[in-house]
Write a protein that holds these residues in place. Structure first.
Motif, PDB file in Angstrom:
ATOM      1  N   ASP A 149       0.841  -1.192   0.000  1.00 13.01           N
ATOM      2  CA  ASP A 149       0.000   0.000   0.000  1.00 13.01           C
ATOM      3  C   ASP A 149       0.885   1.254   0.000  1.00 13.01           C
ATOM      4  O   ASP A 149       1.958   1.253   0.616  1.00 13.01           O
ATOM      5  CB  ASP A 149      -0.868  -0.036   1.266  1.00 13.01           C
ATOM      6  N   PRO A 150       0.431   2.348  -0.646  1.00 12.54           N
ATOM      7  CA  PRO A 150       1.224   3.580  -0.615  1.00 12.54           C
ATOM      8  C   PRO A 150       1.502   4.057   0.808  1.00 12.54           C
ATOM      9  O   PRO A 150       2.508   4.740   1.054  1.00 12.54           O
ATOM     10  CB  PRO A 150       0.356   4.601  -1.356  1.00 12.54           C
ATOM     11  N   ALA A 151       0.639   3.693   1.752  1.00  9.39           N
ATOM     12  CA  ALA A 151       0.854   4.120   3.139  1.00  9.39           C
ATOM     13  C   ALA A 151       2.002   3.360   3.790  1.00  9.39           C
ATOM     14  O   ALA A 151       2.482   3.737   4.863  1.00  9.39           O
ATOM     15  CB  ALA A 151      -0.428   3.924   3.955  1.00  9.39           C
ATOM     16  N   ASP A 152       2.451   2.280   3.137  1.00 16.04           N
ATOM     17  CA  ASP A 152       3.548   1.481   3.705  1.00 16.04           C
ATOM     18  C   ASP A 152       4.917   1.914   3.197  1.00 16.04           C
ATOM     19  O   ASP A 152       5.932   1.573   3.797  1.00 16.04           O
ATOM     20  CB  ASP A 152       3.380   0.004   3.301  1.00 16.04           C
ATOM     21  N   VAL A 153       4.954   2.583   2.043  1.00 15.53           N
ATOM     22  CA  VAL A 153       6.222   2.757   1.321  1.00 15.53           C
ATOM     23  C   VAL A 153       6.773   4.175   1.511  1.00 15.53           C
ATOM     24  O   VAL A 153       6.066   5.161   1.292  1.00 15.53           O
ATOM     25  CB  VAL A 153       6.017   2.459  -0.185  1.00 15.53           C
ATOM     26  N   SER A 154       8.044   4.249   1.865  1.00 18.91           N
ATOM     27  CA  SER A 154       8.722   5.552   1.991  1.00 18.91           C
ATOM     28  C   SER A 154       8.770   6.242   0.629  1.00 18.91           C
ATOM     29  O   SER A 154       9.070   5.607  -0.388  1.00 18.91           O
ATOM     30  CB  SER A 154      10.143   5.314   2.508  1.00 18.91           C
ATOM     31  N   LEU A 155       8.521   7.536   0.633  1.00 19.67           N
ATOM     32  CA  LEU A 155       8.624   8.299  -0.617  1.00 19.67           C
ATOM     33  C   LEU A 155      10.050   8.236  -1.158  1.00 19.67           C
ATOM     34  O   LEU A 155      10.259   8.122  -2.365  1.00 19.67           O
ATOM     35  CB  LEU A 155       8.220   9.760  -0.366  1.00 19.67           C
ATOM     36  N   LEU A 156      11.035   8.268  -0.259  1.00 25.32           N
ATOM     37  CA  LEU A 156      12.433   8.189  -0.710  1.00 25.32           C
ATOM     38  C   LEU A 156      12.682   6.845  -1.394  1.00 25.32           C
ATOM     39  O   LEU A 156      13.397   6.774  -2.401  1.00 25.32           O
ATOM     40  CB  LEU A 156      13.385   8.370   0.483  1.00 25.32           C
ATOM     41  N   HIS A 157      12.082   5.792  -0.863  1.00 25.49           N
ATOM     42  CA  HIS A 157      12.235   4.476  -1.497  1.00 25.49           C
ATOM     43  C   HIS A 157      11.618   4.488  -2.891  1.00 25.49           C
ATOM     44  O   HIS A 157      12.222   3.990  -3.852  1.00 25.49           O
ATOM     45  CB  HIS A 157      11.586   3.391  -0.636  1.00 25.49           C
ATOM     46  N   PHE A 158      10.446   5.066  -3.004  1.00 28.62           N
ATOM     47  CA  PHE A 158       9.771   5.190  -4.299  1.00 28.62           C
ATOM     48  C   PHE A 158      10.707   5.867  -5.307  1.00 28.62           C
ATOM     49  O   PHE A 158      10.904   5.393  -6.431  1.00 28.62           O
ATOM     50  CB  PHE A 158       8.501   6.017  -4.095  1.00 28.62           C
ATOM     51  N   LEU A 159      11.326   6.972  -4.886  1.00 27.16           N
ATOM     52  CA  LEU A 159      12.175   7.746  -5.795  1.00 27.16           C
ATOM     53  C   LEU A 159      13.437   6.964  -6.171  1.00 27.16           C
ATOM     54  O   LEU A 159      13.831   6.936  -7.348  1.00 27.16           O
ATOM     55  CB  LEU A 159      12.561   9.082  -5.145  1.00 27.16           C
ATOM     56  N   ALA A 160      14.045   6.316  -5.182  1.00 21.60           N
ATOM     57  CA  ALA A 160      15.277   5.557  -5.460  1.00 21.60           C
ATOM     58  C   ALA A 160      14.989   4.397  -6.410  1.00 21.60           C
ATOM     59  O   ALA A 160      15.767   4.100  -7.318  1.00 21.60           O
ATOM     60  CB  ALA A 160      15.863   5.035  -4.146  1.00 21.60           C
ATOM     61  N   TYR A 161      13.865   3.763  -6.213  1.00 20.86           N
ATOM     62  CA  TYR A 161      13.494   2.583  -7.009  1.00 20.86           C
ATOM     63  C   TYR A 161      13.202   2.989  -8.455  1.00 20.86           C
ATOM     64  O   TYR A 161      13.648   2.338  -9.404  1.00 20.86           O
ATOM     65  CB  TYR A 161      12.252   1.980  -6.367  1.00 20.86           C
ATOM     66  N   ALA A 162      12.469   4.104  -8.605  1.00 17.83           N
ATOM     67  CA  ALA A 162      12.169   4.584  -9.957  1.00 17.83           C
ATOM     68  C   ALA A 162      13.455   4.999 -10.657  1.00 17.83           C
ATOM     69  O   ALA A 162      13.651   4.711 -11.845  1.00 17.83           O
ATOM     70  CB  ALA A 162      11.184   5.749  -9.897  1.00 17.83           C
TER      71      ALA A 162
ATOM     72  N   GLY B 186       9.279  -8.373  -3.691  1.00 12.77           N
ATOM     73  CA  GLY B 186      10.507  -8.283  -2.940  1.00 12.77           C
ATOM     74  C   GLY B 186      10.298  -7.337  -1.787  1.00 12.77           C
ATOM     75  O   GLY B 186       9.162  -7.050  -1.385  1.00 12.77           O
ATOM     76  N   ALA B 187      11.423  -6.832  -1.261  1.00 10.69           N
ATOM     77  CA  ALA B 187      11.335  -5.941  -0.103  1.00 10.69           C
ATOM     78  C   ALA B 187      11.057  -4.513  -0.548  1.00 10.69           C
ATOM     79  O   ALA B 187      11.457  -4.100  -1.623  1.00 10.69           O
ATOM     80  CB  ALA B 187      12.649  -5.987   0.663  1.00 10.69           C
ATOM     81  N   PHE B 188      10.343  -3.779   0.287  1.00  5.56           N
ATOM     82  CA  PHE B 188      10.259  -2.325   0.113  1.00  5.56           C
ATOM     83  C   PHE B 188      10.702  -1.709   1.443  1.00  5.56           C
ATOM     84  O   PHE B 188      10.641  -2.365   2.489  1.00  5.56           O
ATOM     85  CB  PHE B 188       8.834  -1.886  -0.257  1.00  5.56           C
ATOM     86  N   LEU B 189      11.154  -0.470   1.371  1.00  4.00           N
ATOM     87  CA  LEU B 189      11.605   0.164   2.616  1.00  4.00           C
ATOM     88  C   LEU B 189      10.546   1.141   3.124  1.00  4.00           C
ATOM     89  O   LEU B 189      10.124   2.046   2.399  1.00  4.00           O
ATOM     90  CB  LEU B 189      12.959   0.866   2.414  1.00  4.00           C
ATOM     91  N   PRO B 190      10.091   0.934   4.347  1.00  6.19           N
ATOM     92  CA  PRO B 190       9.128   1.853   4.971  1.00  6.19           C
ATOM     93  C   PRO B 190       9.841   3.163   5.358  1.00  6.19           C
ATOM     94  O   PRO B 190      11.066   3.251   5.246  1.00  6.19           O
ATOM     95  CB  PRO B 190       8.653   1.095   6.212  1.00  6.19           C
ATOM     96  N   PRO B 191       9.085   4.160   5.827  1.00  4.20           N
ATOM     97  CA  PRO B 191       9.704   5.438   6.179  1.00  4.20           C
ATOM     98  C   PRO B 191      10.857   5.282   7.175  1.00  4.20           C
ATOM     99  O   PRO B 191      10.871   4.356   7.985  1.00  4.20           O
ATOM    100  CB  PRO B 191       8.556   6.235   6.811  1.00  4.20           C
TER     101      PRO B 191
END
Ligand SMILES: Cc1cc2nc3c(=O)[nH]c(=O)nc-3n(C[C@H](O)[C@H](O)[C@H](O)COP(=O)(O)OP(=O)(O)OC[C@H]3O[C@@H](n4cnc5c(N)ncnc54)[C@H](O)[C@@H]3O)c2cc1C
Length: 454
Positions: free
Chosen positions: A180-193, A399-404
């Motif tokens: 869920d978007p509420a689980d994922v750090s915005l920084l993680h989103f940016l690094a992954y993209a 796989g893994a995602f990084l929370p805030p």
């Protein structure tokens, strides 16, 4: 009572025979190192797995697609003598929003102009922000702390003006991380993209991560690598404990003990955190593994005599905010026979339908296919699904995602070796993190780091 373990020695012991472990072992062997690979399961491939659907045809219940700029995966596929074919992408796509089904051509669903503008502005903003993030060290970005204190959901609430725009962001998050978007750090989103090149590259079929498939199934990559490694790969050997020090490592798996100079632990951080280390790992590394959850996904496929949706001018691709299946693809073999519809259950939907009996899950998934493609989809001749969260040696996917607050507090511990212990796996890749390509790159990188120290 169990007998004494078999004792082996090697230069390097690799934990896990997924794409990362196998590529690491291959690179090490080719450089002249003596390698042992310990794999918990009775098969190789980890998160890539073929499933036989008869007549010599297969579908993949794990990772399958490759796309442009995934150079290491594409090169390895070619080197192993395997071929790719295009994902079926011709025809109109379907978009279901709040119960209304519409069709569209091209990449962008026909949504209201305000929602379209809202989404495009958000993508442009995120793309601009991602430019300052280095996937090898996201914590070093100038605004890293602010972005890591934010989730994708909180950012979308503050910066996206339309409900539909936010719904689309939810769908992107679920499709990419099964979270869920509420689980994922915005920084993680940016690094992954950034690691994938762009957000577009992550979500596109033509020109993106879903563009091509491997003829005969992606597990052939792992099987070919394992073939080359021969007896160096030991199956059915779950590693339980790693003792490490200046003189090397002693790795204890069920029935076997391997002494080596170094080890490459090629499993996801959450799994790596479940091993016993003697002495215990530095607190940063241990706490990182407590904060790297895997997503929740069930990959589901219904098999029909023919891909009947193609005759209706449909591509087989659906995006729906209703669910429980929210994303579908035409996953038929290269010759289009039989017809295979693929649907993903992601995040909350995967958790909810992971709890019910298999027949109930199948009915829910096939019910979605019938809603999208009409009554002909209601009676598949066969059905297969795979709940990766309930797999002991995977425990969640993709796989893994990084929370805030994880990248900024513990980020360096993701990749830094600890004495003779090296970390590999799709999660540690700095290019195409989380993908097969990333797994392959991580294996090659870990092998290079080990060779530099041997
Ligand atoms: C449903 C699904 C769809 C996906 N779709 C795509 C896609 O289309 N394209 C794409 O590029 N990627 C996709 N992925 C992701 C991709 O499959 C993974 O990123 C990649 O395969 C990970 O490889 P890995 O070697 O890092 O890890 P893994 O494949 O997880 O390998 C780890 C290995 O270690 C073993 N192991 C675990 N614990 C132990 C232990 N204690 N001792 C010994 N061995 C152990 C496991 O059994 C496994 O074989 C998908 C994944 C899933 C599940």
């Amino acid at each position: 009572m169990a007998g004494s373990p078999i004792e082996r020695t090697a230069d390097v012991v690799v934990v896990g025979a997924g794409l990362a472990g196998l590529t690491a072992a291959r690179a090490l062997r080719r450089a002249g190192a003596d390698v042992v690979v310990l794999e918990a399961r009775e098969r190789v491939g980890g998160r890539v797995l073929n499933h036989d659907i008869g007549d010599g045809k297969v579908v993949e219940v794990g990772g399958q697609w490759v796309g442009p700029t995934q150079e290491r995966a594409l090169a390895l596929i070619a080197e192993l003598g395997l071929e790719t074919f295009d994902t079926h992408d011709a025809g109109r796509n379907l978009f279901e929003h709040r119960g209304r089904l519409s069709s569209y051509a091209g990449a962008i669903p026909r949504v209201s102009p305000p929602a379209l503008v809202d989404t495009q502005i958000a993508i442009a903003r995120l793309t601009w922000m991602a430019r300052s993030v280095d996937p090898a060290q996201p914590w070093a970005a100038r605004r890293a702390r602010a972005w890591d204190a934010e989730t994708v959901a909180s950012w979308s609430r503050r910066h996206m003006r339309t409900r539909l725009g936010r719904d689309l962001m939810q769908l992107v998050c679920e499709a990419v991380w099964a979270a869920d978007p509420a689980d994922v750090s915005l920084l993680h989103f940016l690094a992954y993209a950034k690691a994938a090149g762009s957000m577009d590259a992550l979500i596109s079929t033509d020109g993106g991560a879903q563009q091509s498939r491997v003829v005969g199934g992606s597990q052939r990559i792992a099987l070919a690598l394992a073939d080359e490694l021969g007896e160096a790969v030991a199956l059915g050997r779950p590693v339980r404990r790693i003792a490490h020090g200046h003189d090397g490592v002693t790795v204890d798996a069920d029935g076997v003990r391997v002494r080596a100079r170094r080890t490459v632990v090629a499993i996801s951080p959450a799994l790596a955190g479940r091993l016993v280390y003697d002495p215990p790992l530095p607190a940063d590394r241990d706490q990182l593994t407590q904060r790297t959850p895997n997503g929740s996904v069930i990959k589901c496929m219904a098999i029909y005599d023919a891909p009947f949706w193609r005759e209706a001018g449909l591509s087989g691709q659906v995006t729906s905010d209703v669910g429980p299946v929210k994303v579908t693809f035409d996953n038929s073999p290269p010759d289009g026979s039989p017809g295979v519809l693929l649907g993903f259950l992601e995040g909350a939907a995967a958790r909810a339908l992971g709890r019910v009996p298999a027949a109930e899950r199948r009915a829910a998934v096939v019910g979605c296919f019938a809603r999208f493609f009409g009554p002909a989809a209601a009676s598949p001749r066969d059905y297969v699904d795979k709940d990766w969260s309930s797999e002991e040696f995977t425990r969640g996917c993709y796989g893994a995602f990084l929370p805030p607050n994880t990248w900024t507090a513990f980020g360096p511990a993701l990749r830094a070796p600890v004495g003779p212990l090296h970390w590999a796996g799709a999660e540690t890749a700095t290019r195409w993190t989380g993908y097969m390509d990333g797994a392959i790159r991580s294996g090659e990188d870990a092998a290079a780091a080990v060779l530099a120290r041997l």
